[in-house]
Design a protein around this motif. Structure first.
Motif, PDB file in Angstrom:
ATOM      1  N   PRO A 283       5.317  28.859   2.609  1.00 46.46           N
ATOM      2  CA  PRO A 283       4.870  28.780   4.006  1.00 46.46           C
ATOM      3  C   PRO A 283       3.844  29.863   4.323  1.00 46.46           C
ATOM      4  CG  PRO A 283       7.043  29.770   3.891  1.00 46.46           C
ATOM      5  CD  PRO A 283       6.691  29.355   2.493  1.00 46.46           C
ATOM      6  N   VAL A 284       2.607  29.619   3.904  1.00 43.74           N
ATOM      7  CA  VAL A 284       1.520  30.579   4.129  1.00 43.74           C
ATOM      8  C   VAL A 284       0.438  29.922   4.981  1.00 43.74           C
ATOM      9  CG1 VAL A 284       1.953  31.829   1.983  1.00 43.74           C
ATOM     10  CG2 VAL A 284       0.413  29.859   1.967  1.00 43.74           C
ATOM     11  N   GLU A 285      -0.472  30.725   5.496  1.00 45.84           N
ATOM     12  CA  GLU A 285      -1.543  30.200   6.342  1.00 45.84           C
ATOM     13  C   GLU A 285      -2.664  29.577   5.529  1.00 45.84           C
ATOM     14  OE1 GLU A 285      -2.920  33.211   8.956  1.00 45.84           O
ATOM     15  OE2 GLU A 285      -1.010  33.441  10.006  1.00 45.84           O
ATOM     16  N   ASP A 286      -2.931  30.126   4.354  1.00 45.51           N
ATOM     17  CA  ASP A 286      -4.080  29.694   3.557  1.00 45.51           C
ATOM     18  C   ASP A 286      -3.625  29.019   2.269  1.00 45.51           C
ATOM     19  OD1 ASP A 286      -5.845  30.955   5.412  1.00 45.51           O
ATOM     20  OD2 ASP A 286      -5.358  32.873   4.465  1.00 45.51           O
ATOM     21  N   PHE A 287      -4.156  27.823   2.006  1.00 43.16           N
ATOM     22  CA  PHE A 287      -3.874  27.112   0.769  1.00 43.16           C
ATOM     23  C   PHE A 287      -5.155  26.990  -0.049  1.00 43.16           C
ATOM     24  CE2 PHE A 287      -0.555  25.300   3.592  1.00 43.16           C
ATOM     25  CZ  PHE A 287       0.557  25.588   2.818  1.00 43.16           C
ATOM     26  N   TYR A 288      -4.996  26.779  -1.336  1.00 41.74           N
ATOM     27  CA  TYR A 288      -6.154  26.495  -2.173  1.00 41.74           C
ATOM     28  C   TYR A 288      -6.764  25.158  -1.754  1.00 41.74           C
ATOM     29  CZ  TYR A 288      -5.053  30.328  -5.331  1.00 41.74           C
ATOM     30  OH  TYR A 288      -4.821  31.578  -5.856  1.00 41.74           O
ATOM     31  N   ALA A 289      -8.049  25.021  -2.019  1.00 42.73           N
ATOM     32  CA  ALA A 289      -8.750  23.794  -1.625  1.00 42.73           C
ATOM     33  C   ALA A 289      -8.090  22.569  -2.245  1.00 42.73           C
ATOM     34  CB  ALA A 289     -10.216  23.877  -2.055  1.00 42.73           C
ATOM     35  N   THR A 290      -7.631  22.700  -3.493  1.00 38.48           N
ATOM     36  CA  THR A 290      -6.992  21.562  -4.164  1.00 38.48           C
ATOM     37  C   THR A 290      -5.658  21.214  -3.503  1.00 38.48           C
ATOM     38  OG1 THR A 290      -6.202  23.203  -5.770  1.00 38.48           O
ATOM     39  CG2 THR A 290      -8.092  21.862  -6.405  1.00 38.48           C
ATOM     40  N   SER A 291      -4.916  22.219  -3.050  1.00 41.24           N
ATOM     41  CA  SER A 291      -3.658  21.966  -2.349  1.00 41.24           C
ATOM     42  C   SER A 291      -3.920  21.313  -1.002  1.00 41.24           C
ATOM     43  CB  SER A 291      -2.885  23.271  -2.146  1.00 41.24           C
ATOM     44  OG  SER A 291      -2.606  23.894  -3.372  1.00 41.24           O
ATOM     45  N   THR A 292      -4.945  21.784  -0.314  1.00 34.64           N
ATOM     46  CA  THR A 292      -5.317  21.204   0.981  1.00 34.64           C
ATOM     47  C   THR A 292      -5.698  19.740   0.828  1.00 34.64           C
ATOM     48  OG1 THR A 292      -6.094  23.366   1.754  1.00 34.64           O
ATOM     49  CG2 THR A 292      -6.868  21.427   2.957  1.00 34.64           C
ATOM     50  N   ALA A 293      -6.404  19.436  -0.285  1.00 32.65           N
ATOM     51  CA  ALA A 293      -6.794  18.044  -0.534  1.00 32.65           C
ATOM     52  C   ALA A 293      -5.562  17.167  -0.734  1.00 32.65           C
ATOM     53  CB  ALA A 293      -7.703  17.976  -1.754  1.00 32.65           C
ATOM     54  N   LEU A 294      -4.547  17.688  -1.419  1.00 34.01           N
ATOM     55  CA  LEU A 294      -3.310  16.931  -1.606  1.00 34.01           C
ATOM     56  C   LEU A 294      -2.661  16.613  -0.267  1.00 34.01           C
ATOM     57  CD1 LEU A 294      -1.570  18.791  -4.588  1.00 34.01           C
ATOM     58  CD2 LEU A 294      -2.746  16.595  -4.673  1.00 34.01           C
ATOM     59  N   LEU A 295      -2.592  17.631   0.594  1.00 34.37           N
ATOM     60  CA  LEU A 295      -1.962  17.441   1.892  1.00 34.37           C
ATOM     61  C   LEU A 295      -2.746  16.445   2.741  1.00 34.37           C
ATOM     62  CD1 LEU A 295      -1.025  21.167   2.689  1.00 34.37           C
ATOM     63  CD2 LEU A 295       0.439  19.371   1.732  1.00 34.37           C
ATOM     64  N   CYS A 296      -4.060  16.492   2.646  1.00 34.92           N
ATOM     65  CA  CYS A 296      -4.901  15.564   3.411  1.00 34.92           C
ATOM     66  C   CYS A 296      -4.718  14.118   2.931  1.00 34.92           C
ATOM     67  CB  CYS A 296      -6.373  15.957   3.289  1.00 34.92           C
ATOM     68  SG  CYS A 296      -6.793  17.482   4.177  1.00 34.92           S
ATOM     69  N   GLN A 297      -4.295  13.961   1.678  1.00 31.80           N
ATOM     70  CA  GLN A 297      -4.076  12.619   1.137  1.00 31.80           C
ATOM     71  C   GLN A 297      -2.626  12.162   1.294  1.00 31.80           C
ATOM     72  OE1 GLN A 297      -6.396  11.954  -2.731  1.00 31.80           O
ATOM     73  NE2 GLN A 297      -6.583  14.157  -2.403  1.00 31.80           N
ATOM     74  N   GLY A 298      -1.863  12.896   2.079  1.00 30.53           N
ATOM     75  CA  GLY A 298      -0.519  12.441   2.426  1.00 30.53           C
ATOM     76  C   GLY A 298       0.603  12.956   1.566  1.00 30.53           C
ATOM     77  N   VAL A 299       0.319  13.858   0.627  1.00 30.16           N
ATOM     78  CA  VAL A 299       1.390  14.440  -0.184  1.00 30.16           C
ATOM     79  C   VAL A 299       2.276  15.302   0.716  1.00 30.16           C
ATOM     80  CG1 VAL A 299       1.937  16.011  -2.083  1.00 30.16           C
ATOM     81  CG2 VAL A 299       0.059  14.373  -2.314  1.00 30.16           C
ATOM     82  N   ILE A 300       3.588  15.137   0.590  1.00 32.34           N
ATOM     83  CA  ILE A 300       4.543  15.836   1.455  1.00 32.34           C
ATOM     84  C   ILE A 300       4.992  17.123   0.762  1.00 32.34           C
ATOM     85  CG2 ILE A 300       6.769  15.671   2.640  1.00 32.34           C
ATOM     86  CD1 ILE A 300       6.372  12.548   2.376  1.00 32.34           C
ATOM     87  N   PRO A 301       4.713  18.279   1.360  1.00 26.33           N
ATOM     88  CA  PRO A 301       5.088  19.543   0.714  1.00 26.33           C
ATOM     89  C   PRO A 301       6.567  19.864   0.926  1.00 26.33           C
ATOM     90  CG  PRO A 301       4.009  20.000   2.798  1.00 26.33           C
ATOM     91  CD  PRO A 301       3.987  18.493   2.632  1.00 26.33           C
ATOM     92  N   LEU A 302       7.208  20.359  -0.124  1.00 30.52           N
ATOM     93  CA  LEU A 302       8.575  20.860  -0.037  1.00 30.52           C
ATOM     94  C   LEU A 302       8.513  22.363  -0.276  1.00 30.52           C
ATOM     95  CD1 LEU A 302      10.413  18.098  -2.112  1.00 30.52           C
ATOM     96  CD2 LEU A 302      10.122  18.232   0.375  1.00 30.52           C
ATOM     97  N   PHE A 303       9.030  23.120   0.656  1.00 28.58           N
ATOM     98  CA  PHE A 303       8.856  24.570   0.643  1.00 28.58           C
ATOM     99  C   PHE A 303      10.064  25.288   0.049  1.00 28.58           C
ATOM    100  CE2 PHE A 303       5.964  23.070   3.875  1.00 28.58           C
ATOM    101  CZ  PHE A 303       4.838  23.854   3.700  1.00 28.58           C
ATOM    102  N   ASN A 304       9.775  26.292  -0.778  1.00 23.89           N
ATOM    103  CA  ASN A 304      10.776  27.257  -1.263  1.00 23.89           C
ATOM    104  C   ASN A 304      12.011  26.591  -1.858  1.00 23.89           C
ATOM    105  OD1 ASN A 304       8.995  29.092  -0.220  1.00 23.89           O
ATOM    106  ND2 ASN A 304      10.261  29.737   1.484  1.00 23.89           N
ATOM    107  N   ILE A 305      11.794  25.626  -2.738  1.00 24.13           N
ATOM    108  CA  ILE A 305      12.887  24.911  -3.371  1.00 24.13           C
ATOM    109  C   ILE A 305      12.554  24.723  -4.847  1.00 24.13           C
ATOM    110  CG2 ILE A 305      11.910  22.647  -2.770  1.00 24.13           C
ATOM    111  CD1 ILE A 305      14.783  21.597  -2.474  1.00 24.13           C
ATOM    112  N   SER A 306      13.555  24.806  -5.709  1.00 20.92           N
ATOM    113  CA  SER A 306      13.321  24.638  -7.140  1.00 20.92           C
ATOM    114  C   SER A 306      13.022  23.182  -7.471  1.00 20.92           C
ATOM    115  CB  SER A 306      14.549  25.097  -7.937  1.00 20.92           C
ATOM    116  OG  SER A 306      15.618  24.166  -7.783  1.00 20.92           O
ATOM    117  N   THR A 307      12.391  22.973  -8.601  1.00 22.24           N
ATOM    118  CA  THR A 307      12.111  21.608  -9.052  1.00 22.24           C
ATOM    119  C   THR A 307      13.404  20.822  -9.231  1.00 22.24           C
ATOM    120  OG1 THR A 307      10.096  22.319 -10.185  1.00 22.24           O
ATOM    121  CG2 THR A 307      11.063  20.237 -10.886  1.00 22.24           C
TER     122      THR A 307
END
Length: 342
Positions: A283-307
């Motif tokens: 849960p940070v303010e700044d993401f890498y451009a590639t991560s931002t692109a994932l989020l813009c394409q609808g990928v749902i982020p799961l925070f602070n959880i193991s695989t």
């Protein structure tokens, strides 16, 4: 005191014959005999064996059998439950049982072994013994793992935070780096840390979630990133309920190679009505451009959880009558989601 012992196979339930380690019916019963030789008959053990497989052969459908077995038990008859399991997939089963039985009012302890019990290097009996000691001393509701490390420390893990053992030292670890505690000669020593829930908090959490009867019909496709990943090699069939990206540590994934970048794969998922998740984001303010692109394409982020916990939780989400799966994934069921770093 009465303890239910559930045997499922694995190294702890194996024998060595002609230099081959394989499961043997009833091999884990040796644990009870060894305990009684050491401690006498202070504990009444009831032993059942719903599974007998090497854990590398575990399929989520085997969790059906294990959950059915647990559902048929009468918890009031026991002070605790010990589940013997293979070490390879221990972290996945621990996460599943931790999520399914967060409501338990007795301790459920999973154990494994680094070597077959007949090997003098085995920690299998130590894990069983200290699992029993944890049940006797703590009377703490929840799901845990007890496993002795190479320093002979008997570590107690929260089931939903156990990480897969490394392939060199065969050592387990806790997601976030903080173990729940350890068993010592003086009993259970709890690690006091803001990542770990207090005993009172665990008691308050106990009845918040109760899973329905688990049936495995929808798969979760787990994709780990590595350089050169070609998404053309990944097929999507009708039995896939969701996709989970196991990201690099910076919450990025492989962009893909050749004619199939990750964007094309995500488009295929969208066309097939398959939601895509990724873990673990911070849960940070700044993401890498590639991560931002994932989020813009609808990928749902799961925070602070193991695989492992995210995978087990998604399998539950898509095999349970849950209306809002995304909201379910963001709820803390059994402390699988760690607090944000300060």
């Amino acid at each position: 005191m009465k303890i239910l012992v559930i045997l499922t196979g694995g190294t702890i339930g194996s024998l060595i014959s002609d230099n081959v380690i394989n499961v043997k019916e009833g091999a884990s019963l040796k644990l009870v005999e060894m305990y009684q030789e050491k401690e006498g008959n202070d504990i009444e053990f009831e032993v059942i064996q719903p599974l007998n497989i090497l854990s590398e052969n575990l399929d989520p459908s085997h969790w059906e059998s294990l959950c059915d077995c647990l559902d048929r038990t009468e918890p009031g008859k026991y002070q605790g439950i010990i589940i013997t399991h293979g070490s390879d997939t221990l972290s996945y089963t621990a996460a599943m049982i931790g999520l399914c039985y967060s409501h338990t009012d007795i301790p459920i302890v999973l154990i494994a072994s680094n070597y077959a019990l007949q090997d003098e290097r085995s920690n299998g009996f130590a894990n069983f013994y200290h699992g029993v000691c944890f049940i006797k001393a703590e009377k703490r509701a929840g799901v845990f793992v007890v496993y002795q490390n190479n320093k002979k420390e008997n570590i107690v893990y929260l089931a939903t935070r156990l990480k897969e053992a490394d392939t060199y030292l065969d050592q387990f670890s806790s997601f976030g780096g903080v173990d729940f505690g350890k068993m010592t000669e003086n009993g259970f020593f709890e690690t006091i840390h803001d990542q770990n829930p207090a005993k009172q908090e665990m008691q308050m959490q106990a009845e918040k979630w109760r899973m329905e009867k688990f049936r495995y019909t929808k798969k979760v496709l787990l994709i780990s990133s590595y350089p050169g990943l070609d998404y053309n090699n990944i097929s999507l069939d009708s039995h896939i309920g969701a996709v989970l990206f196991a990201t690099y540590h910076s919450a990025t994934v492989c962009g893909g190679t050749g004619q199939c970048p990750v964007e094309s794969f995500l488009k295929r998922c969208k066309e097939g009505g398959i939601p895509v998740y990724a873990c673990s984001f911070k849960p940070v303010e700044d993401f890498y451009a590639t991560s931002t692109a994932l989020l813009c394409q609808g990928v749902i982020p799961l925070f602070n959880i193991s695989t492992e916990a995210a995978y087990a939780k998604l399998i539950l989400a898509y095999n349970q009558p849950i209306h809002d799966r995304e909201a379910f994934m963001k709820e803390n069921i059994f402390y699988e989601i760690l607090p944000a770093l300060k």
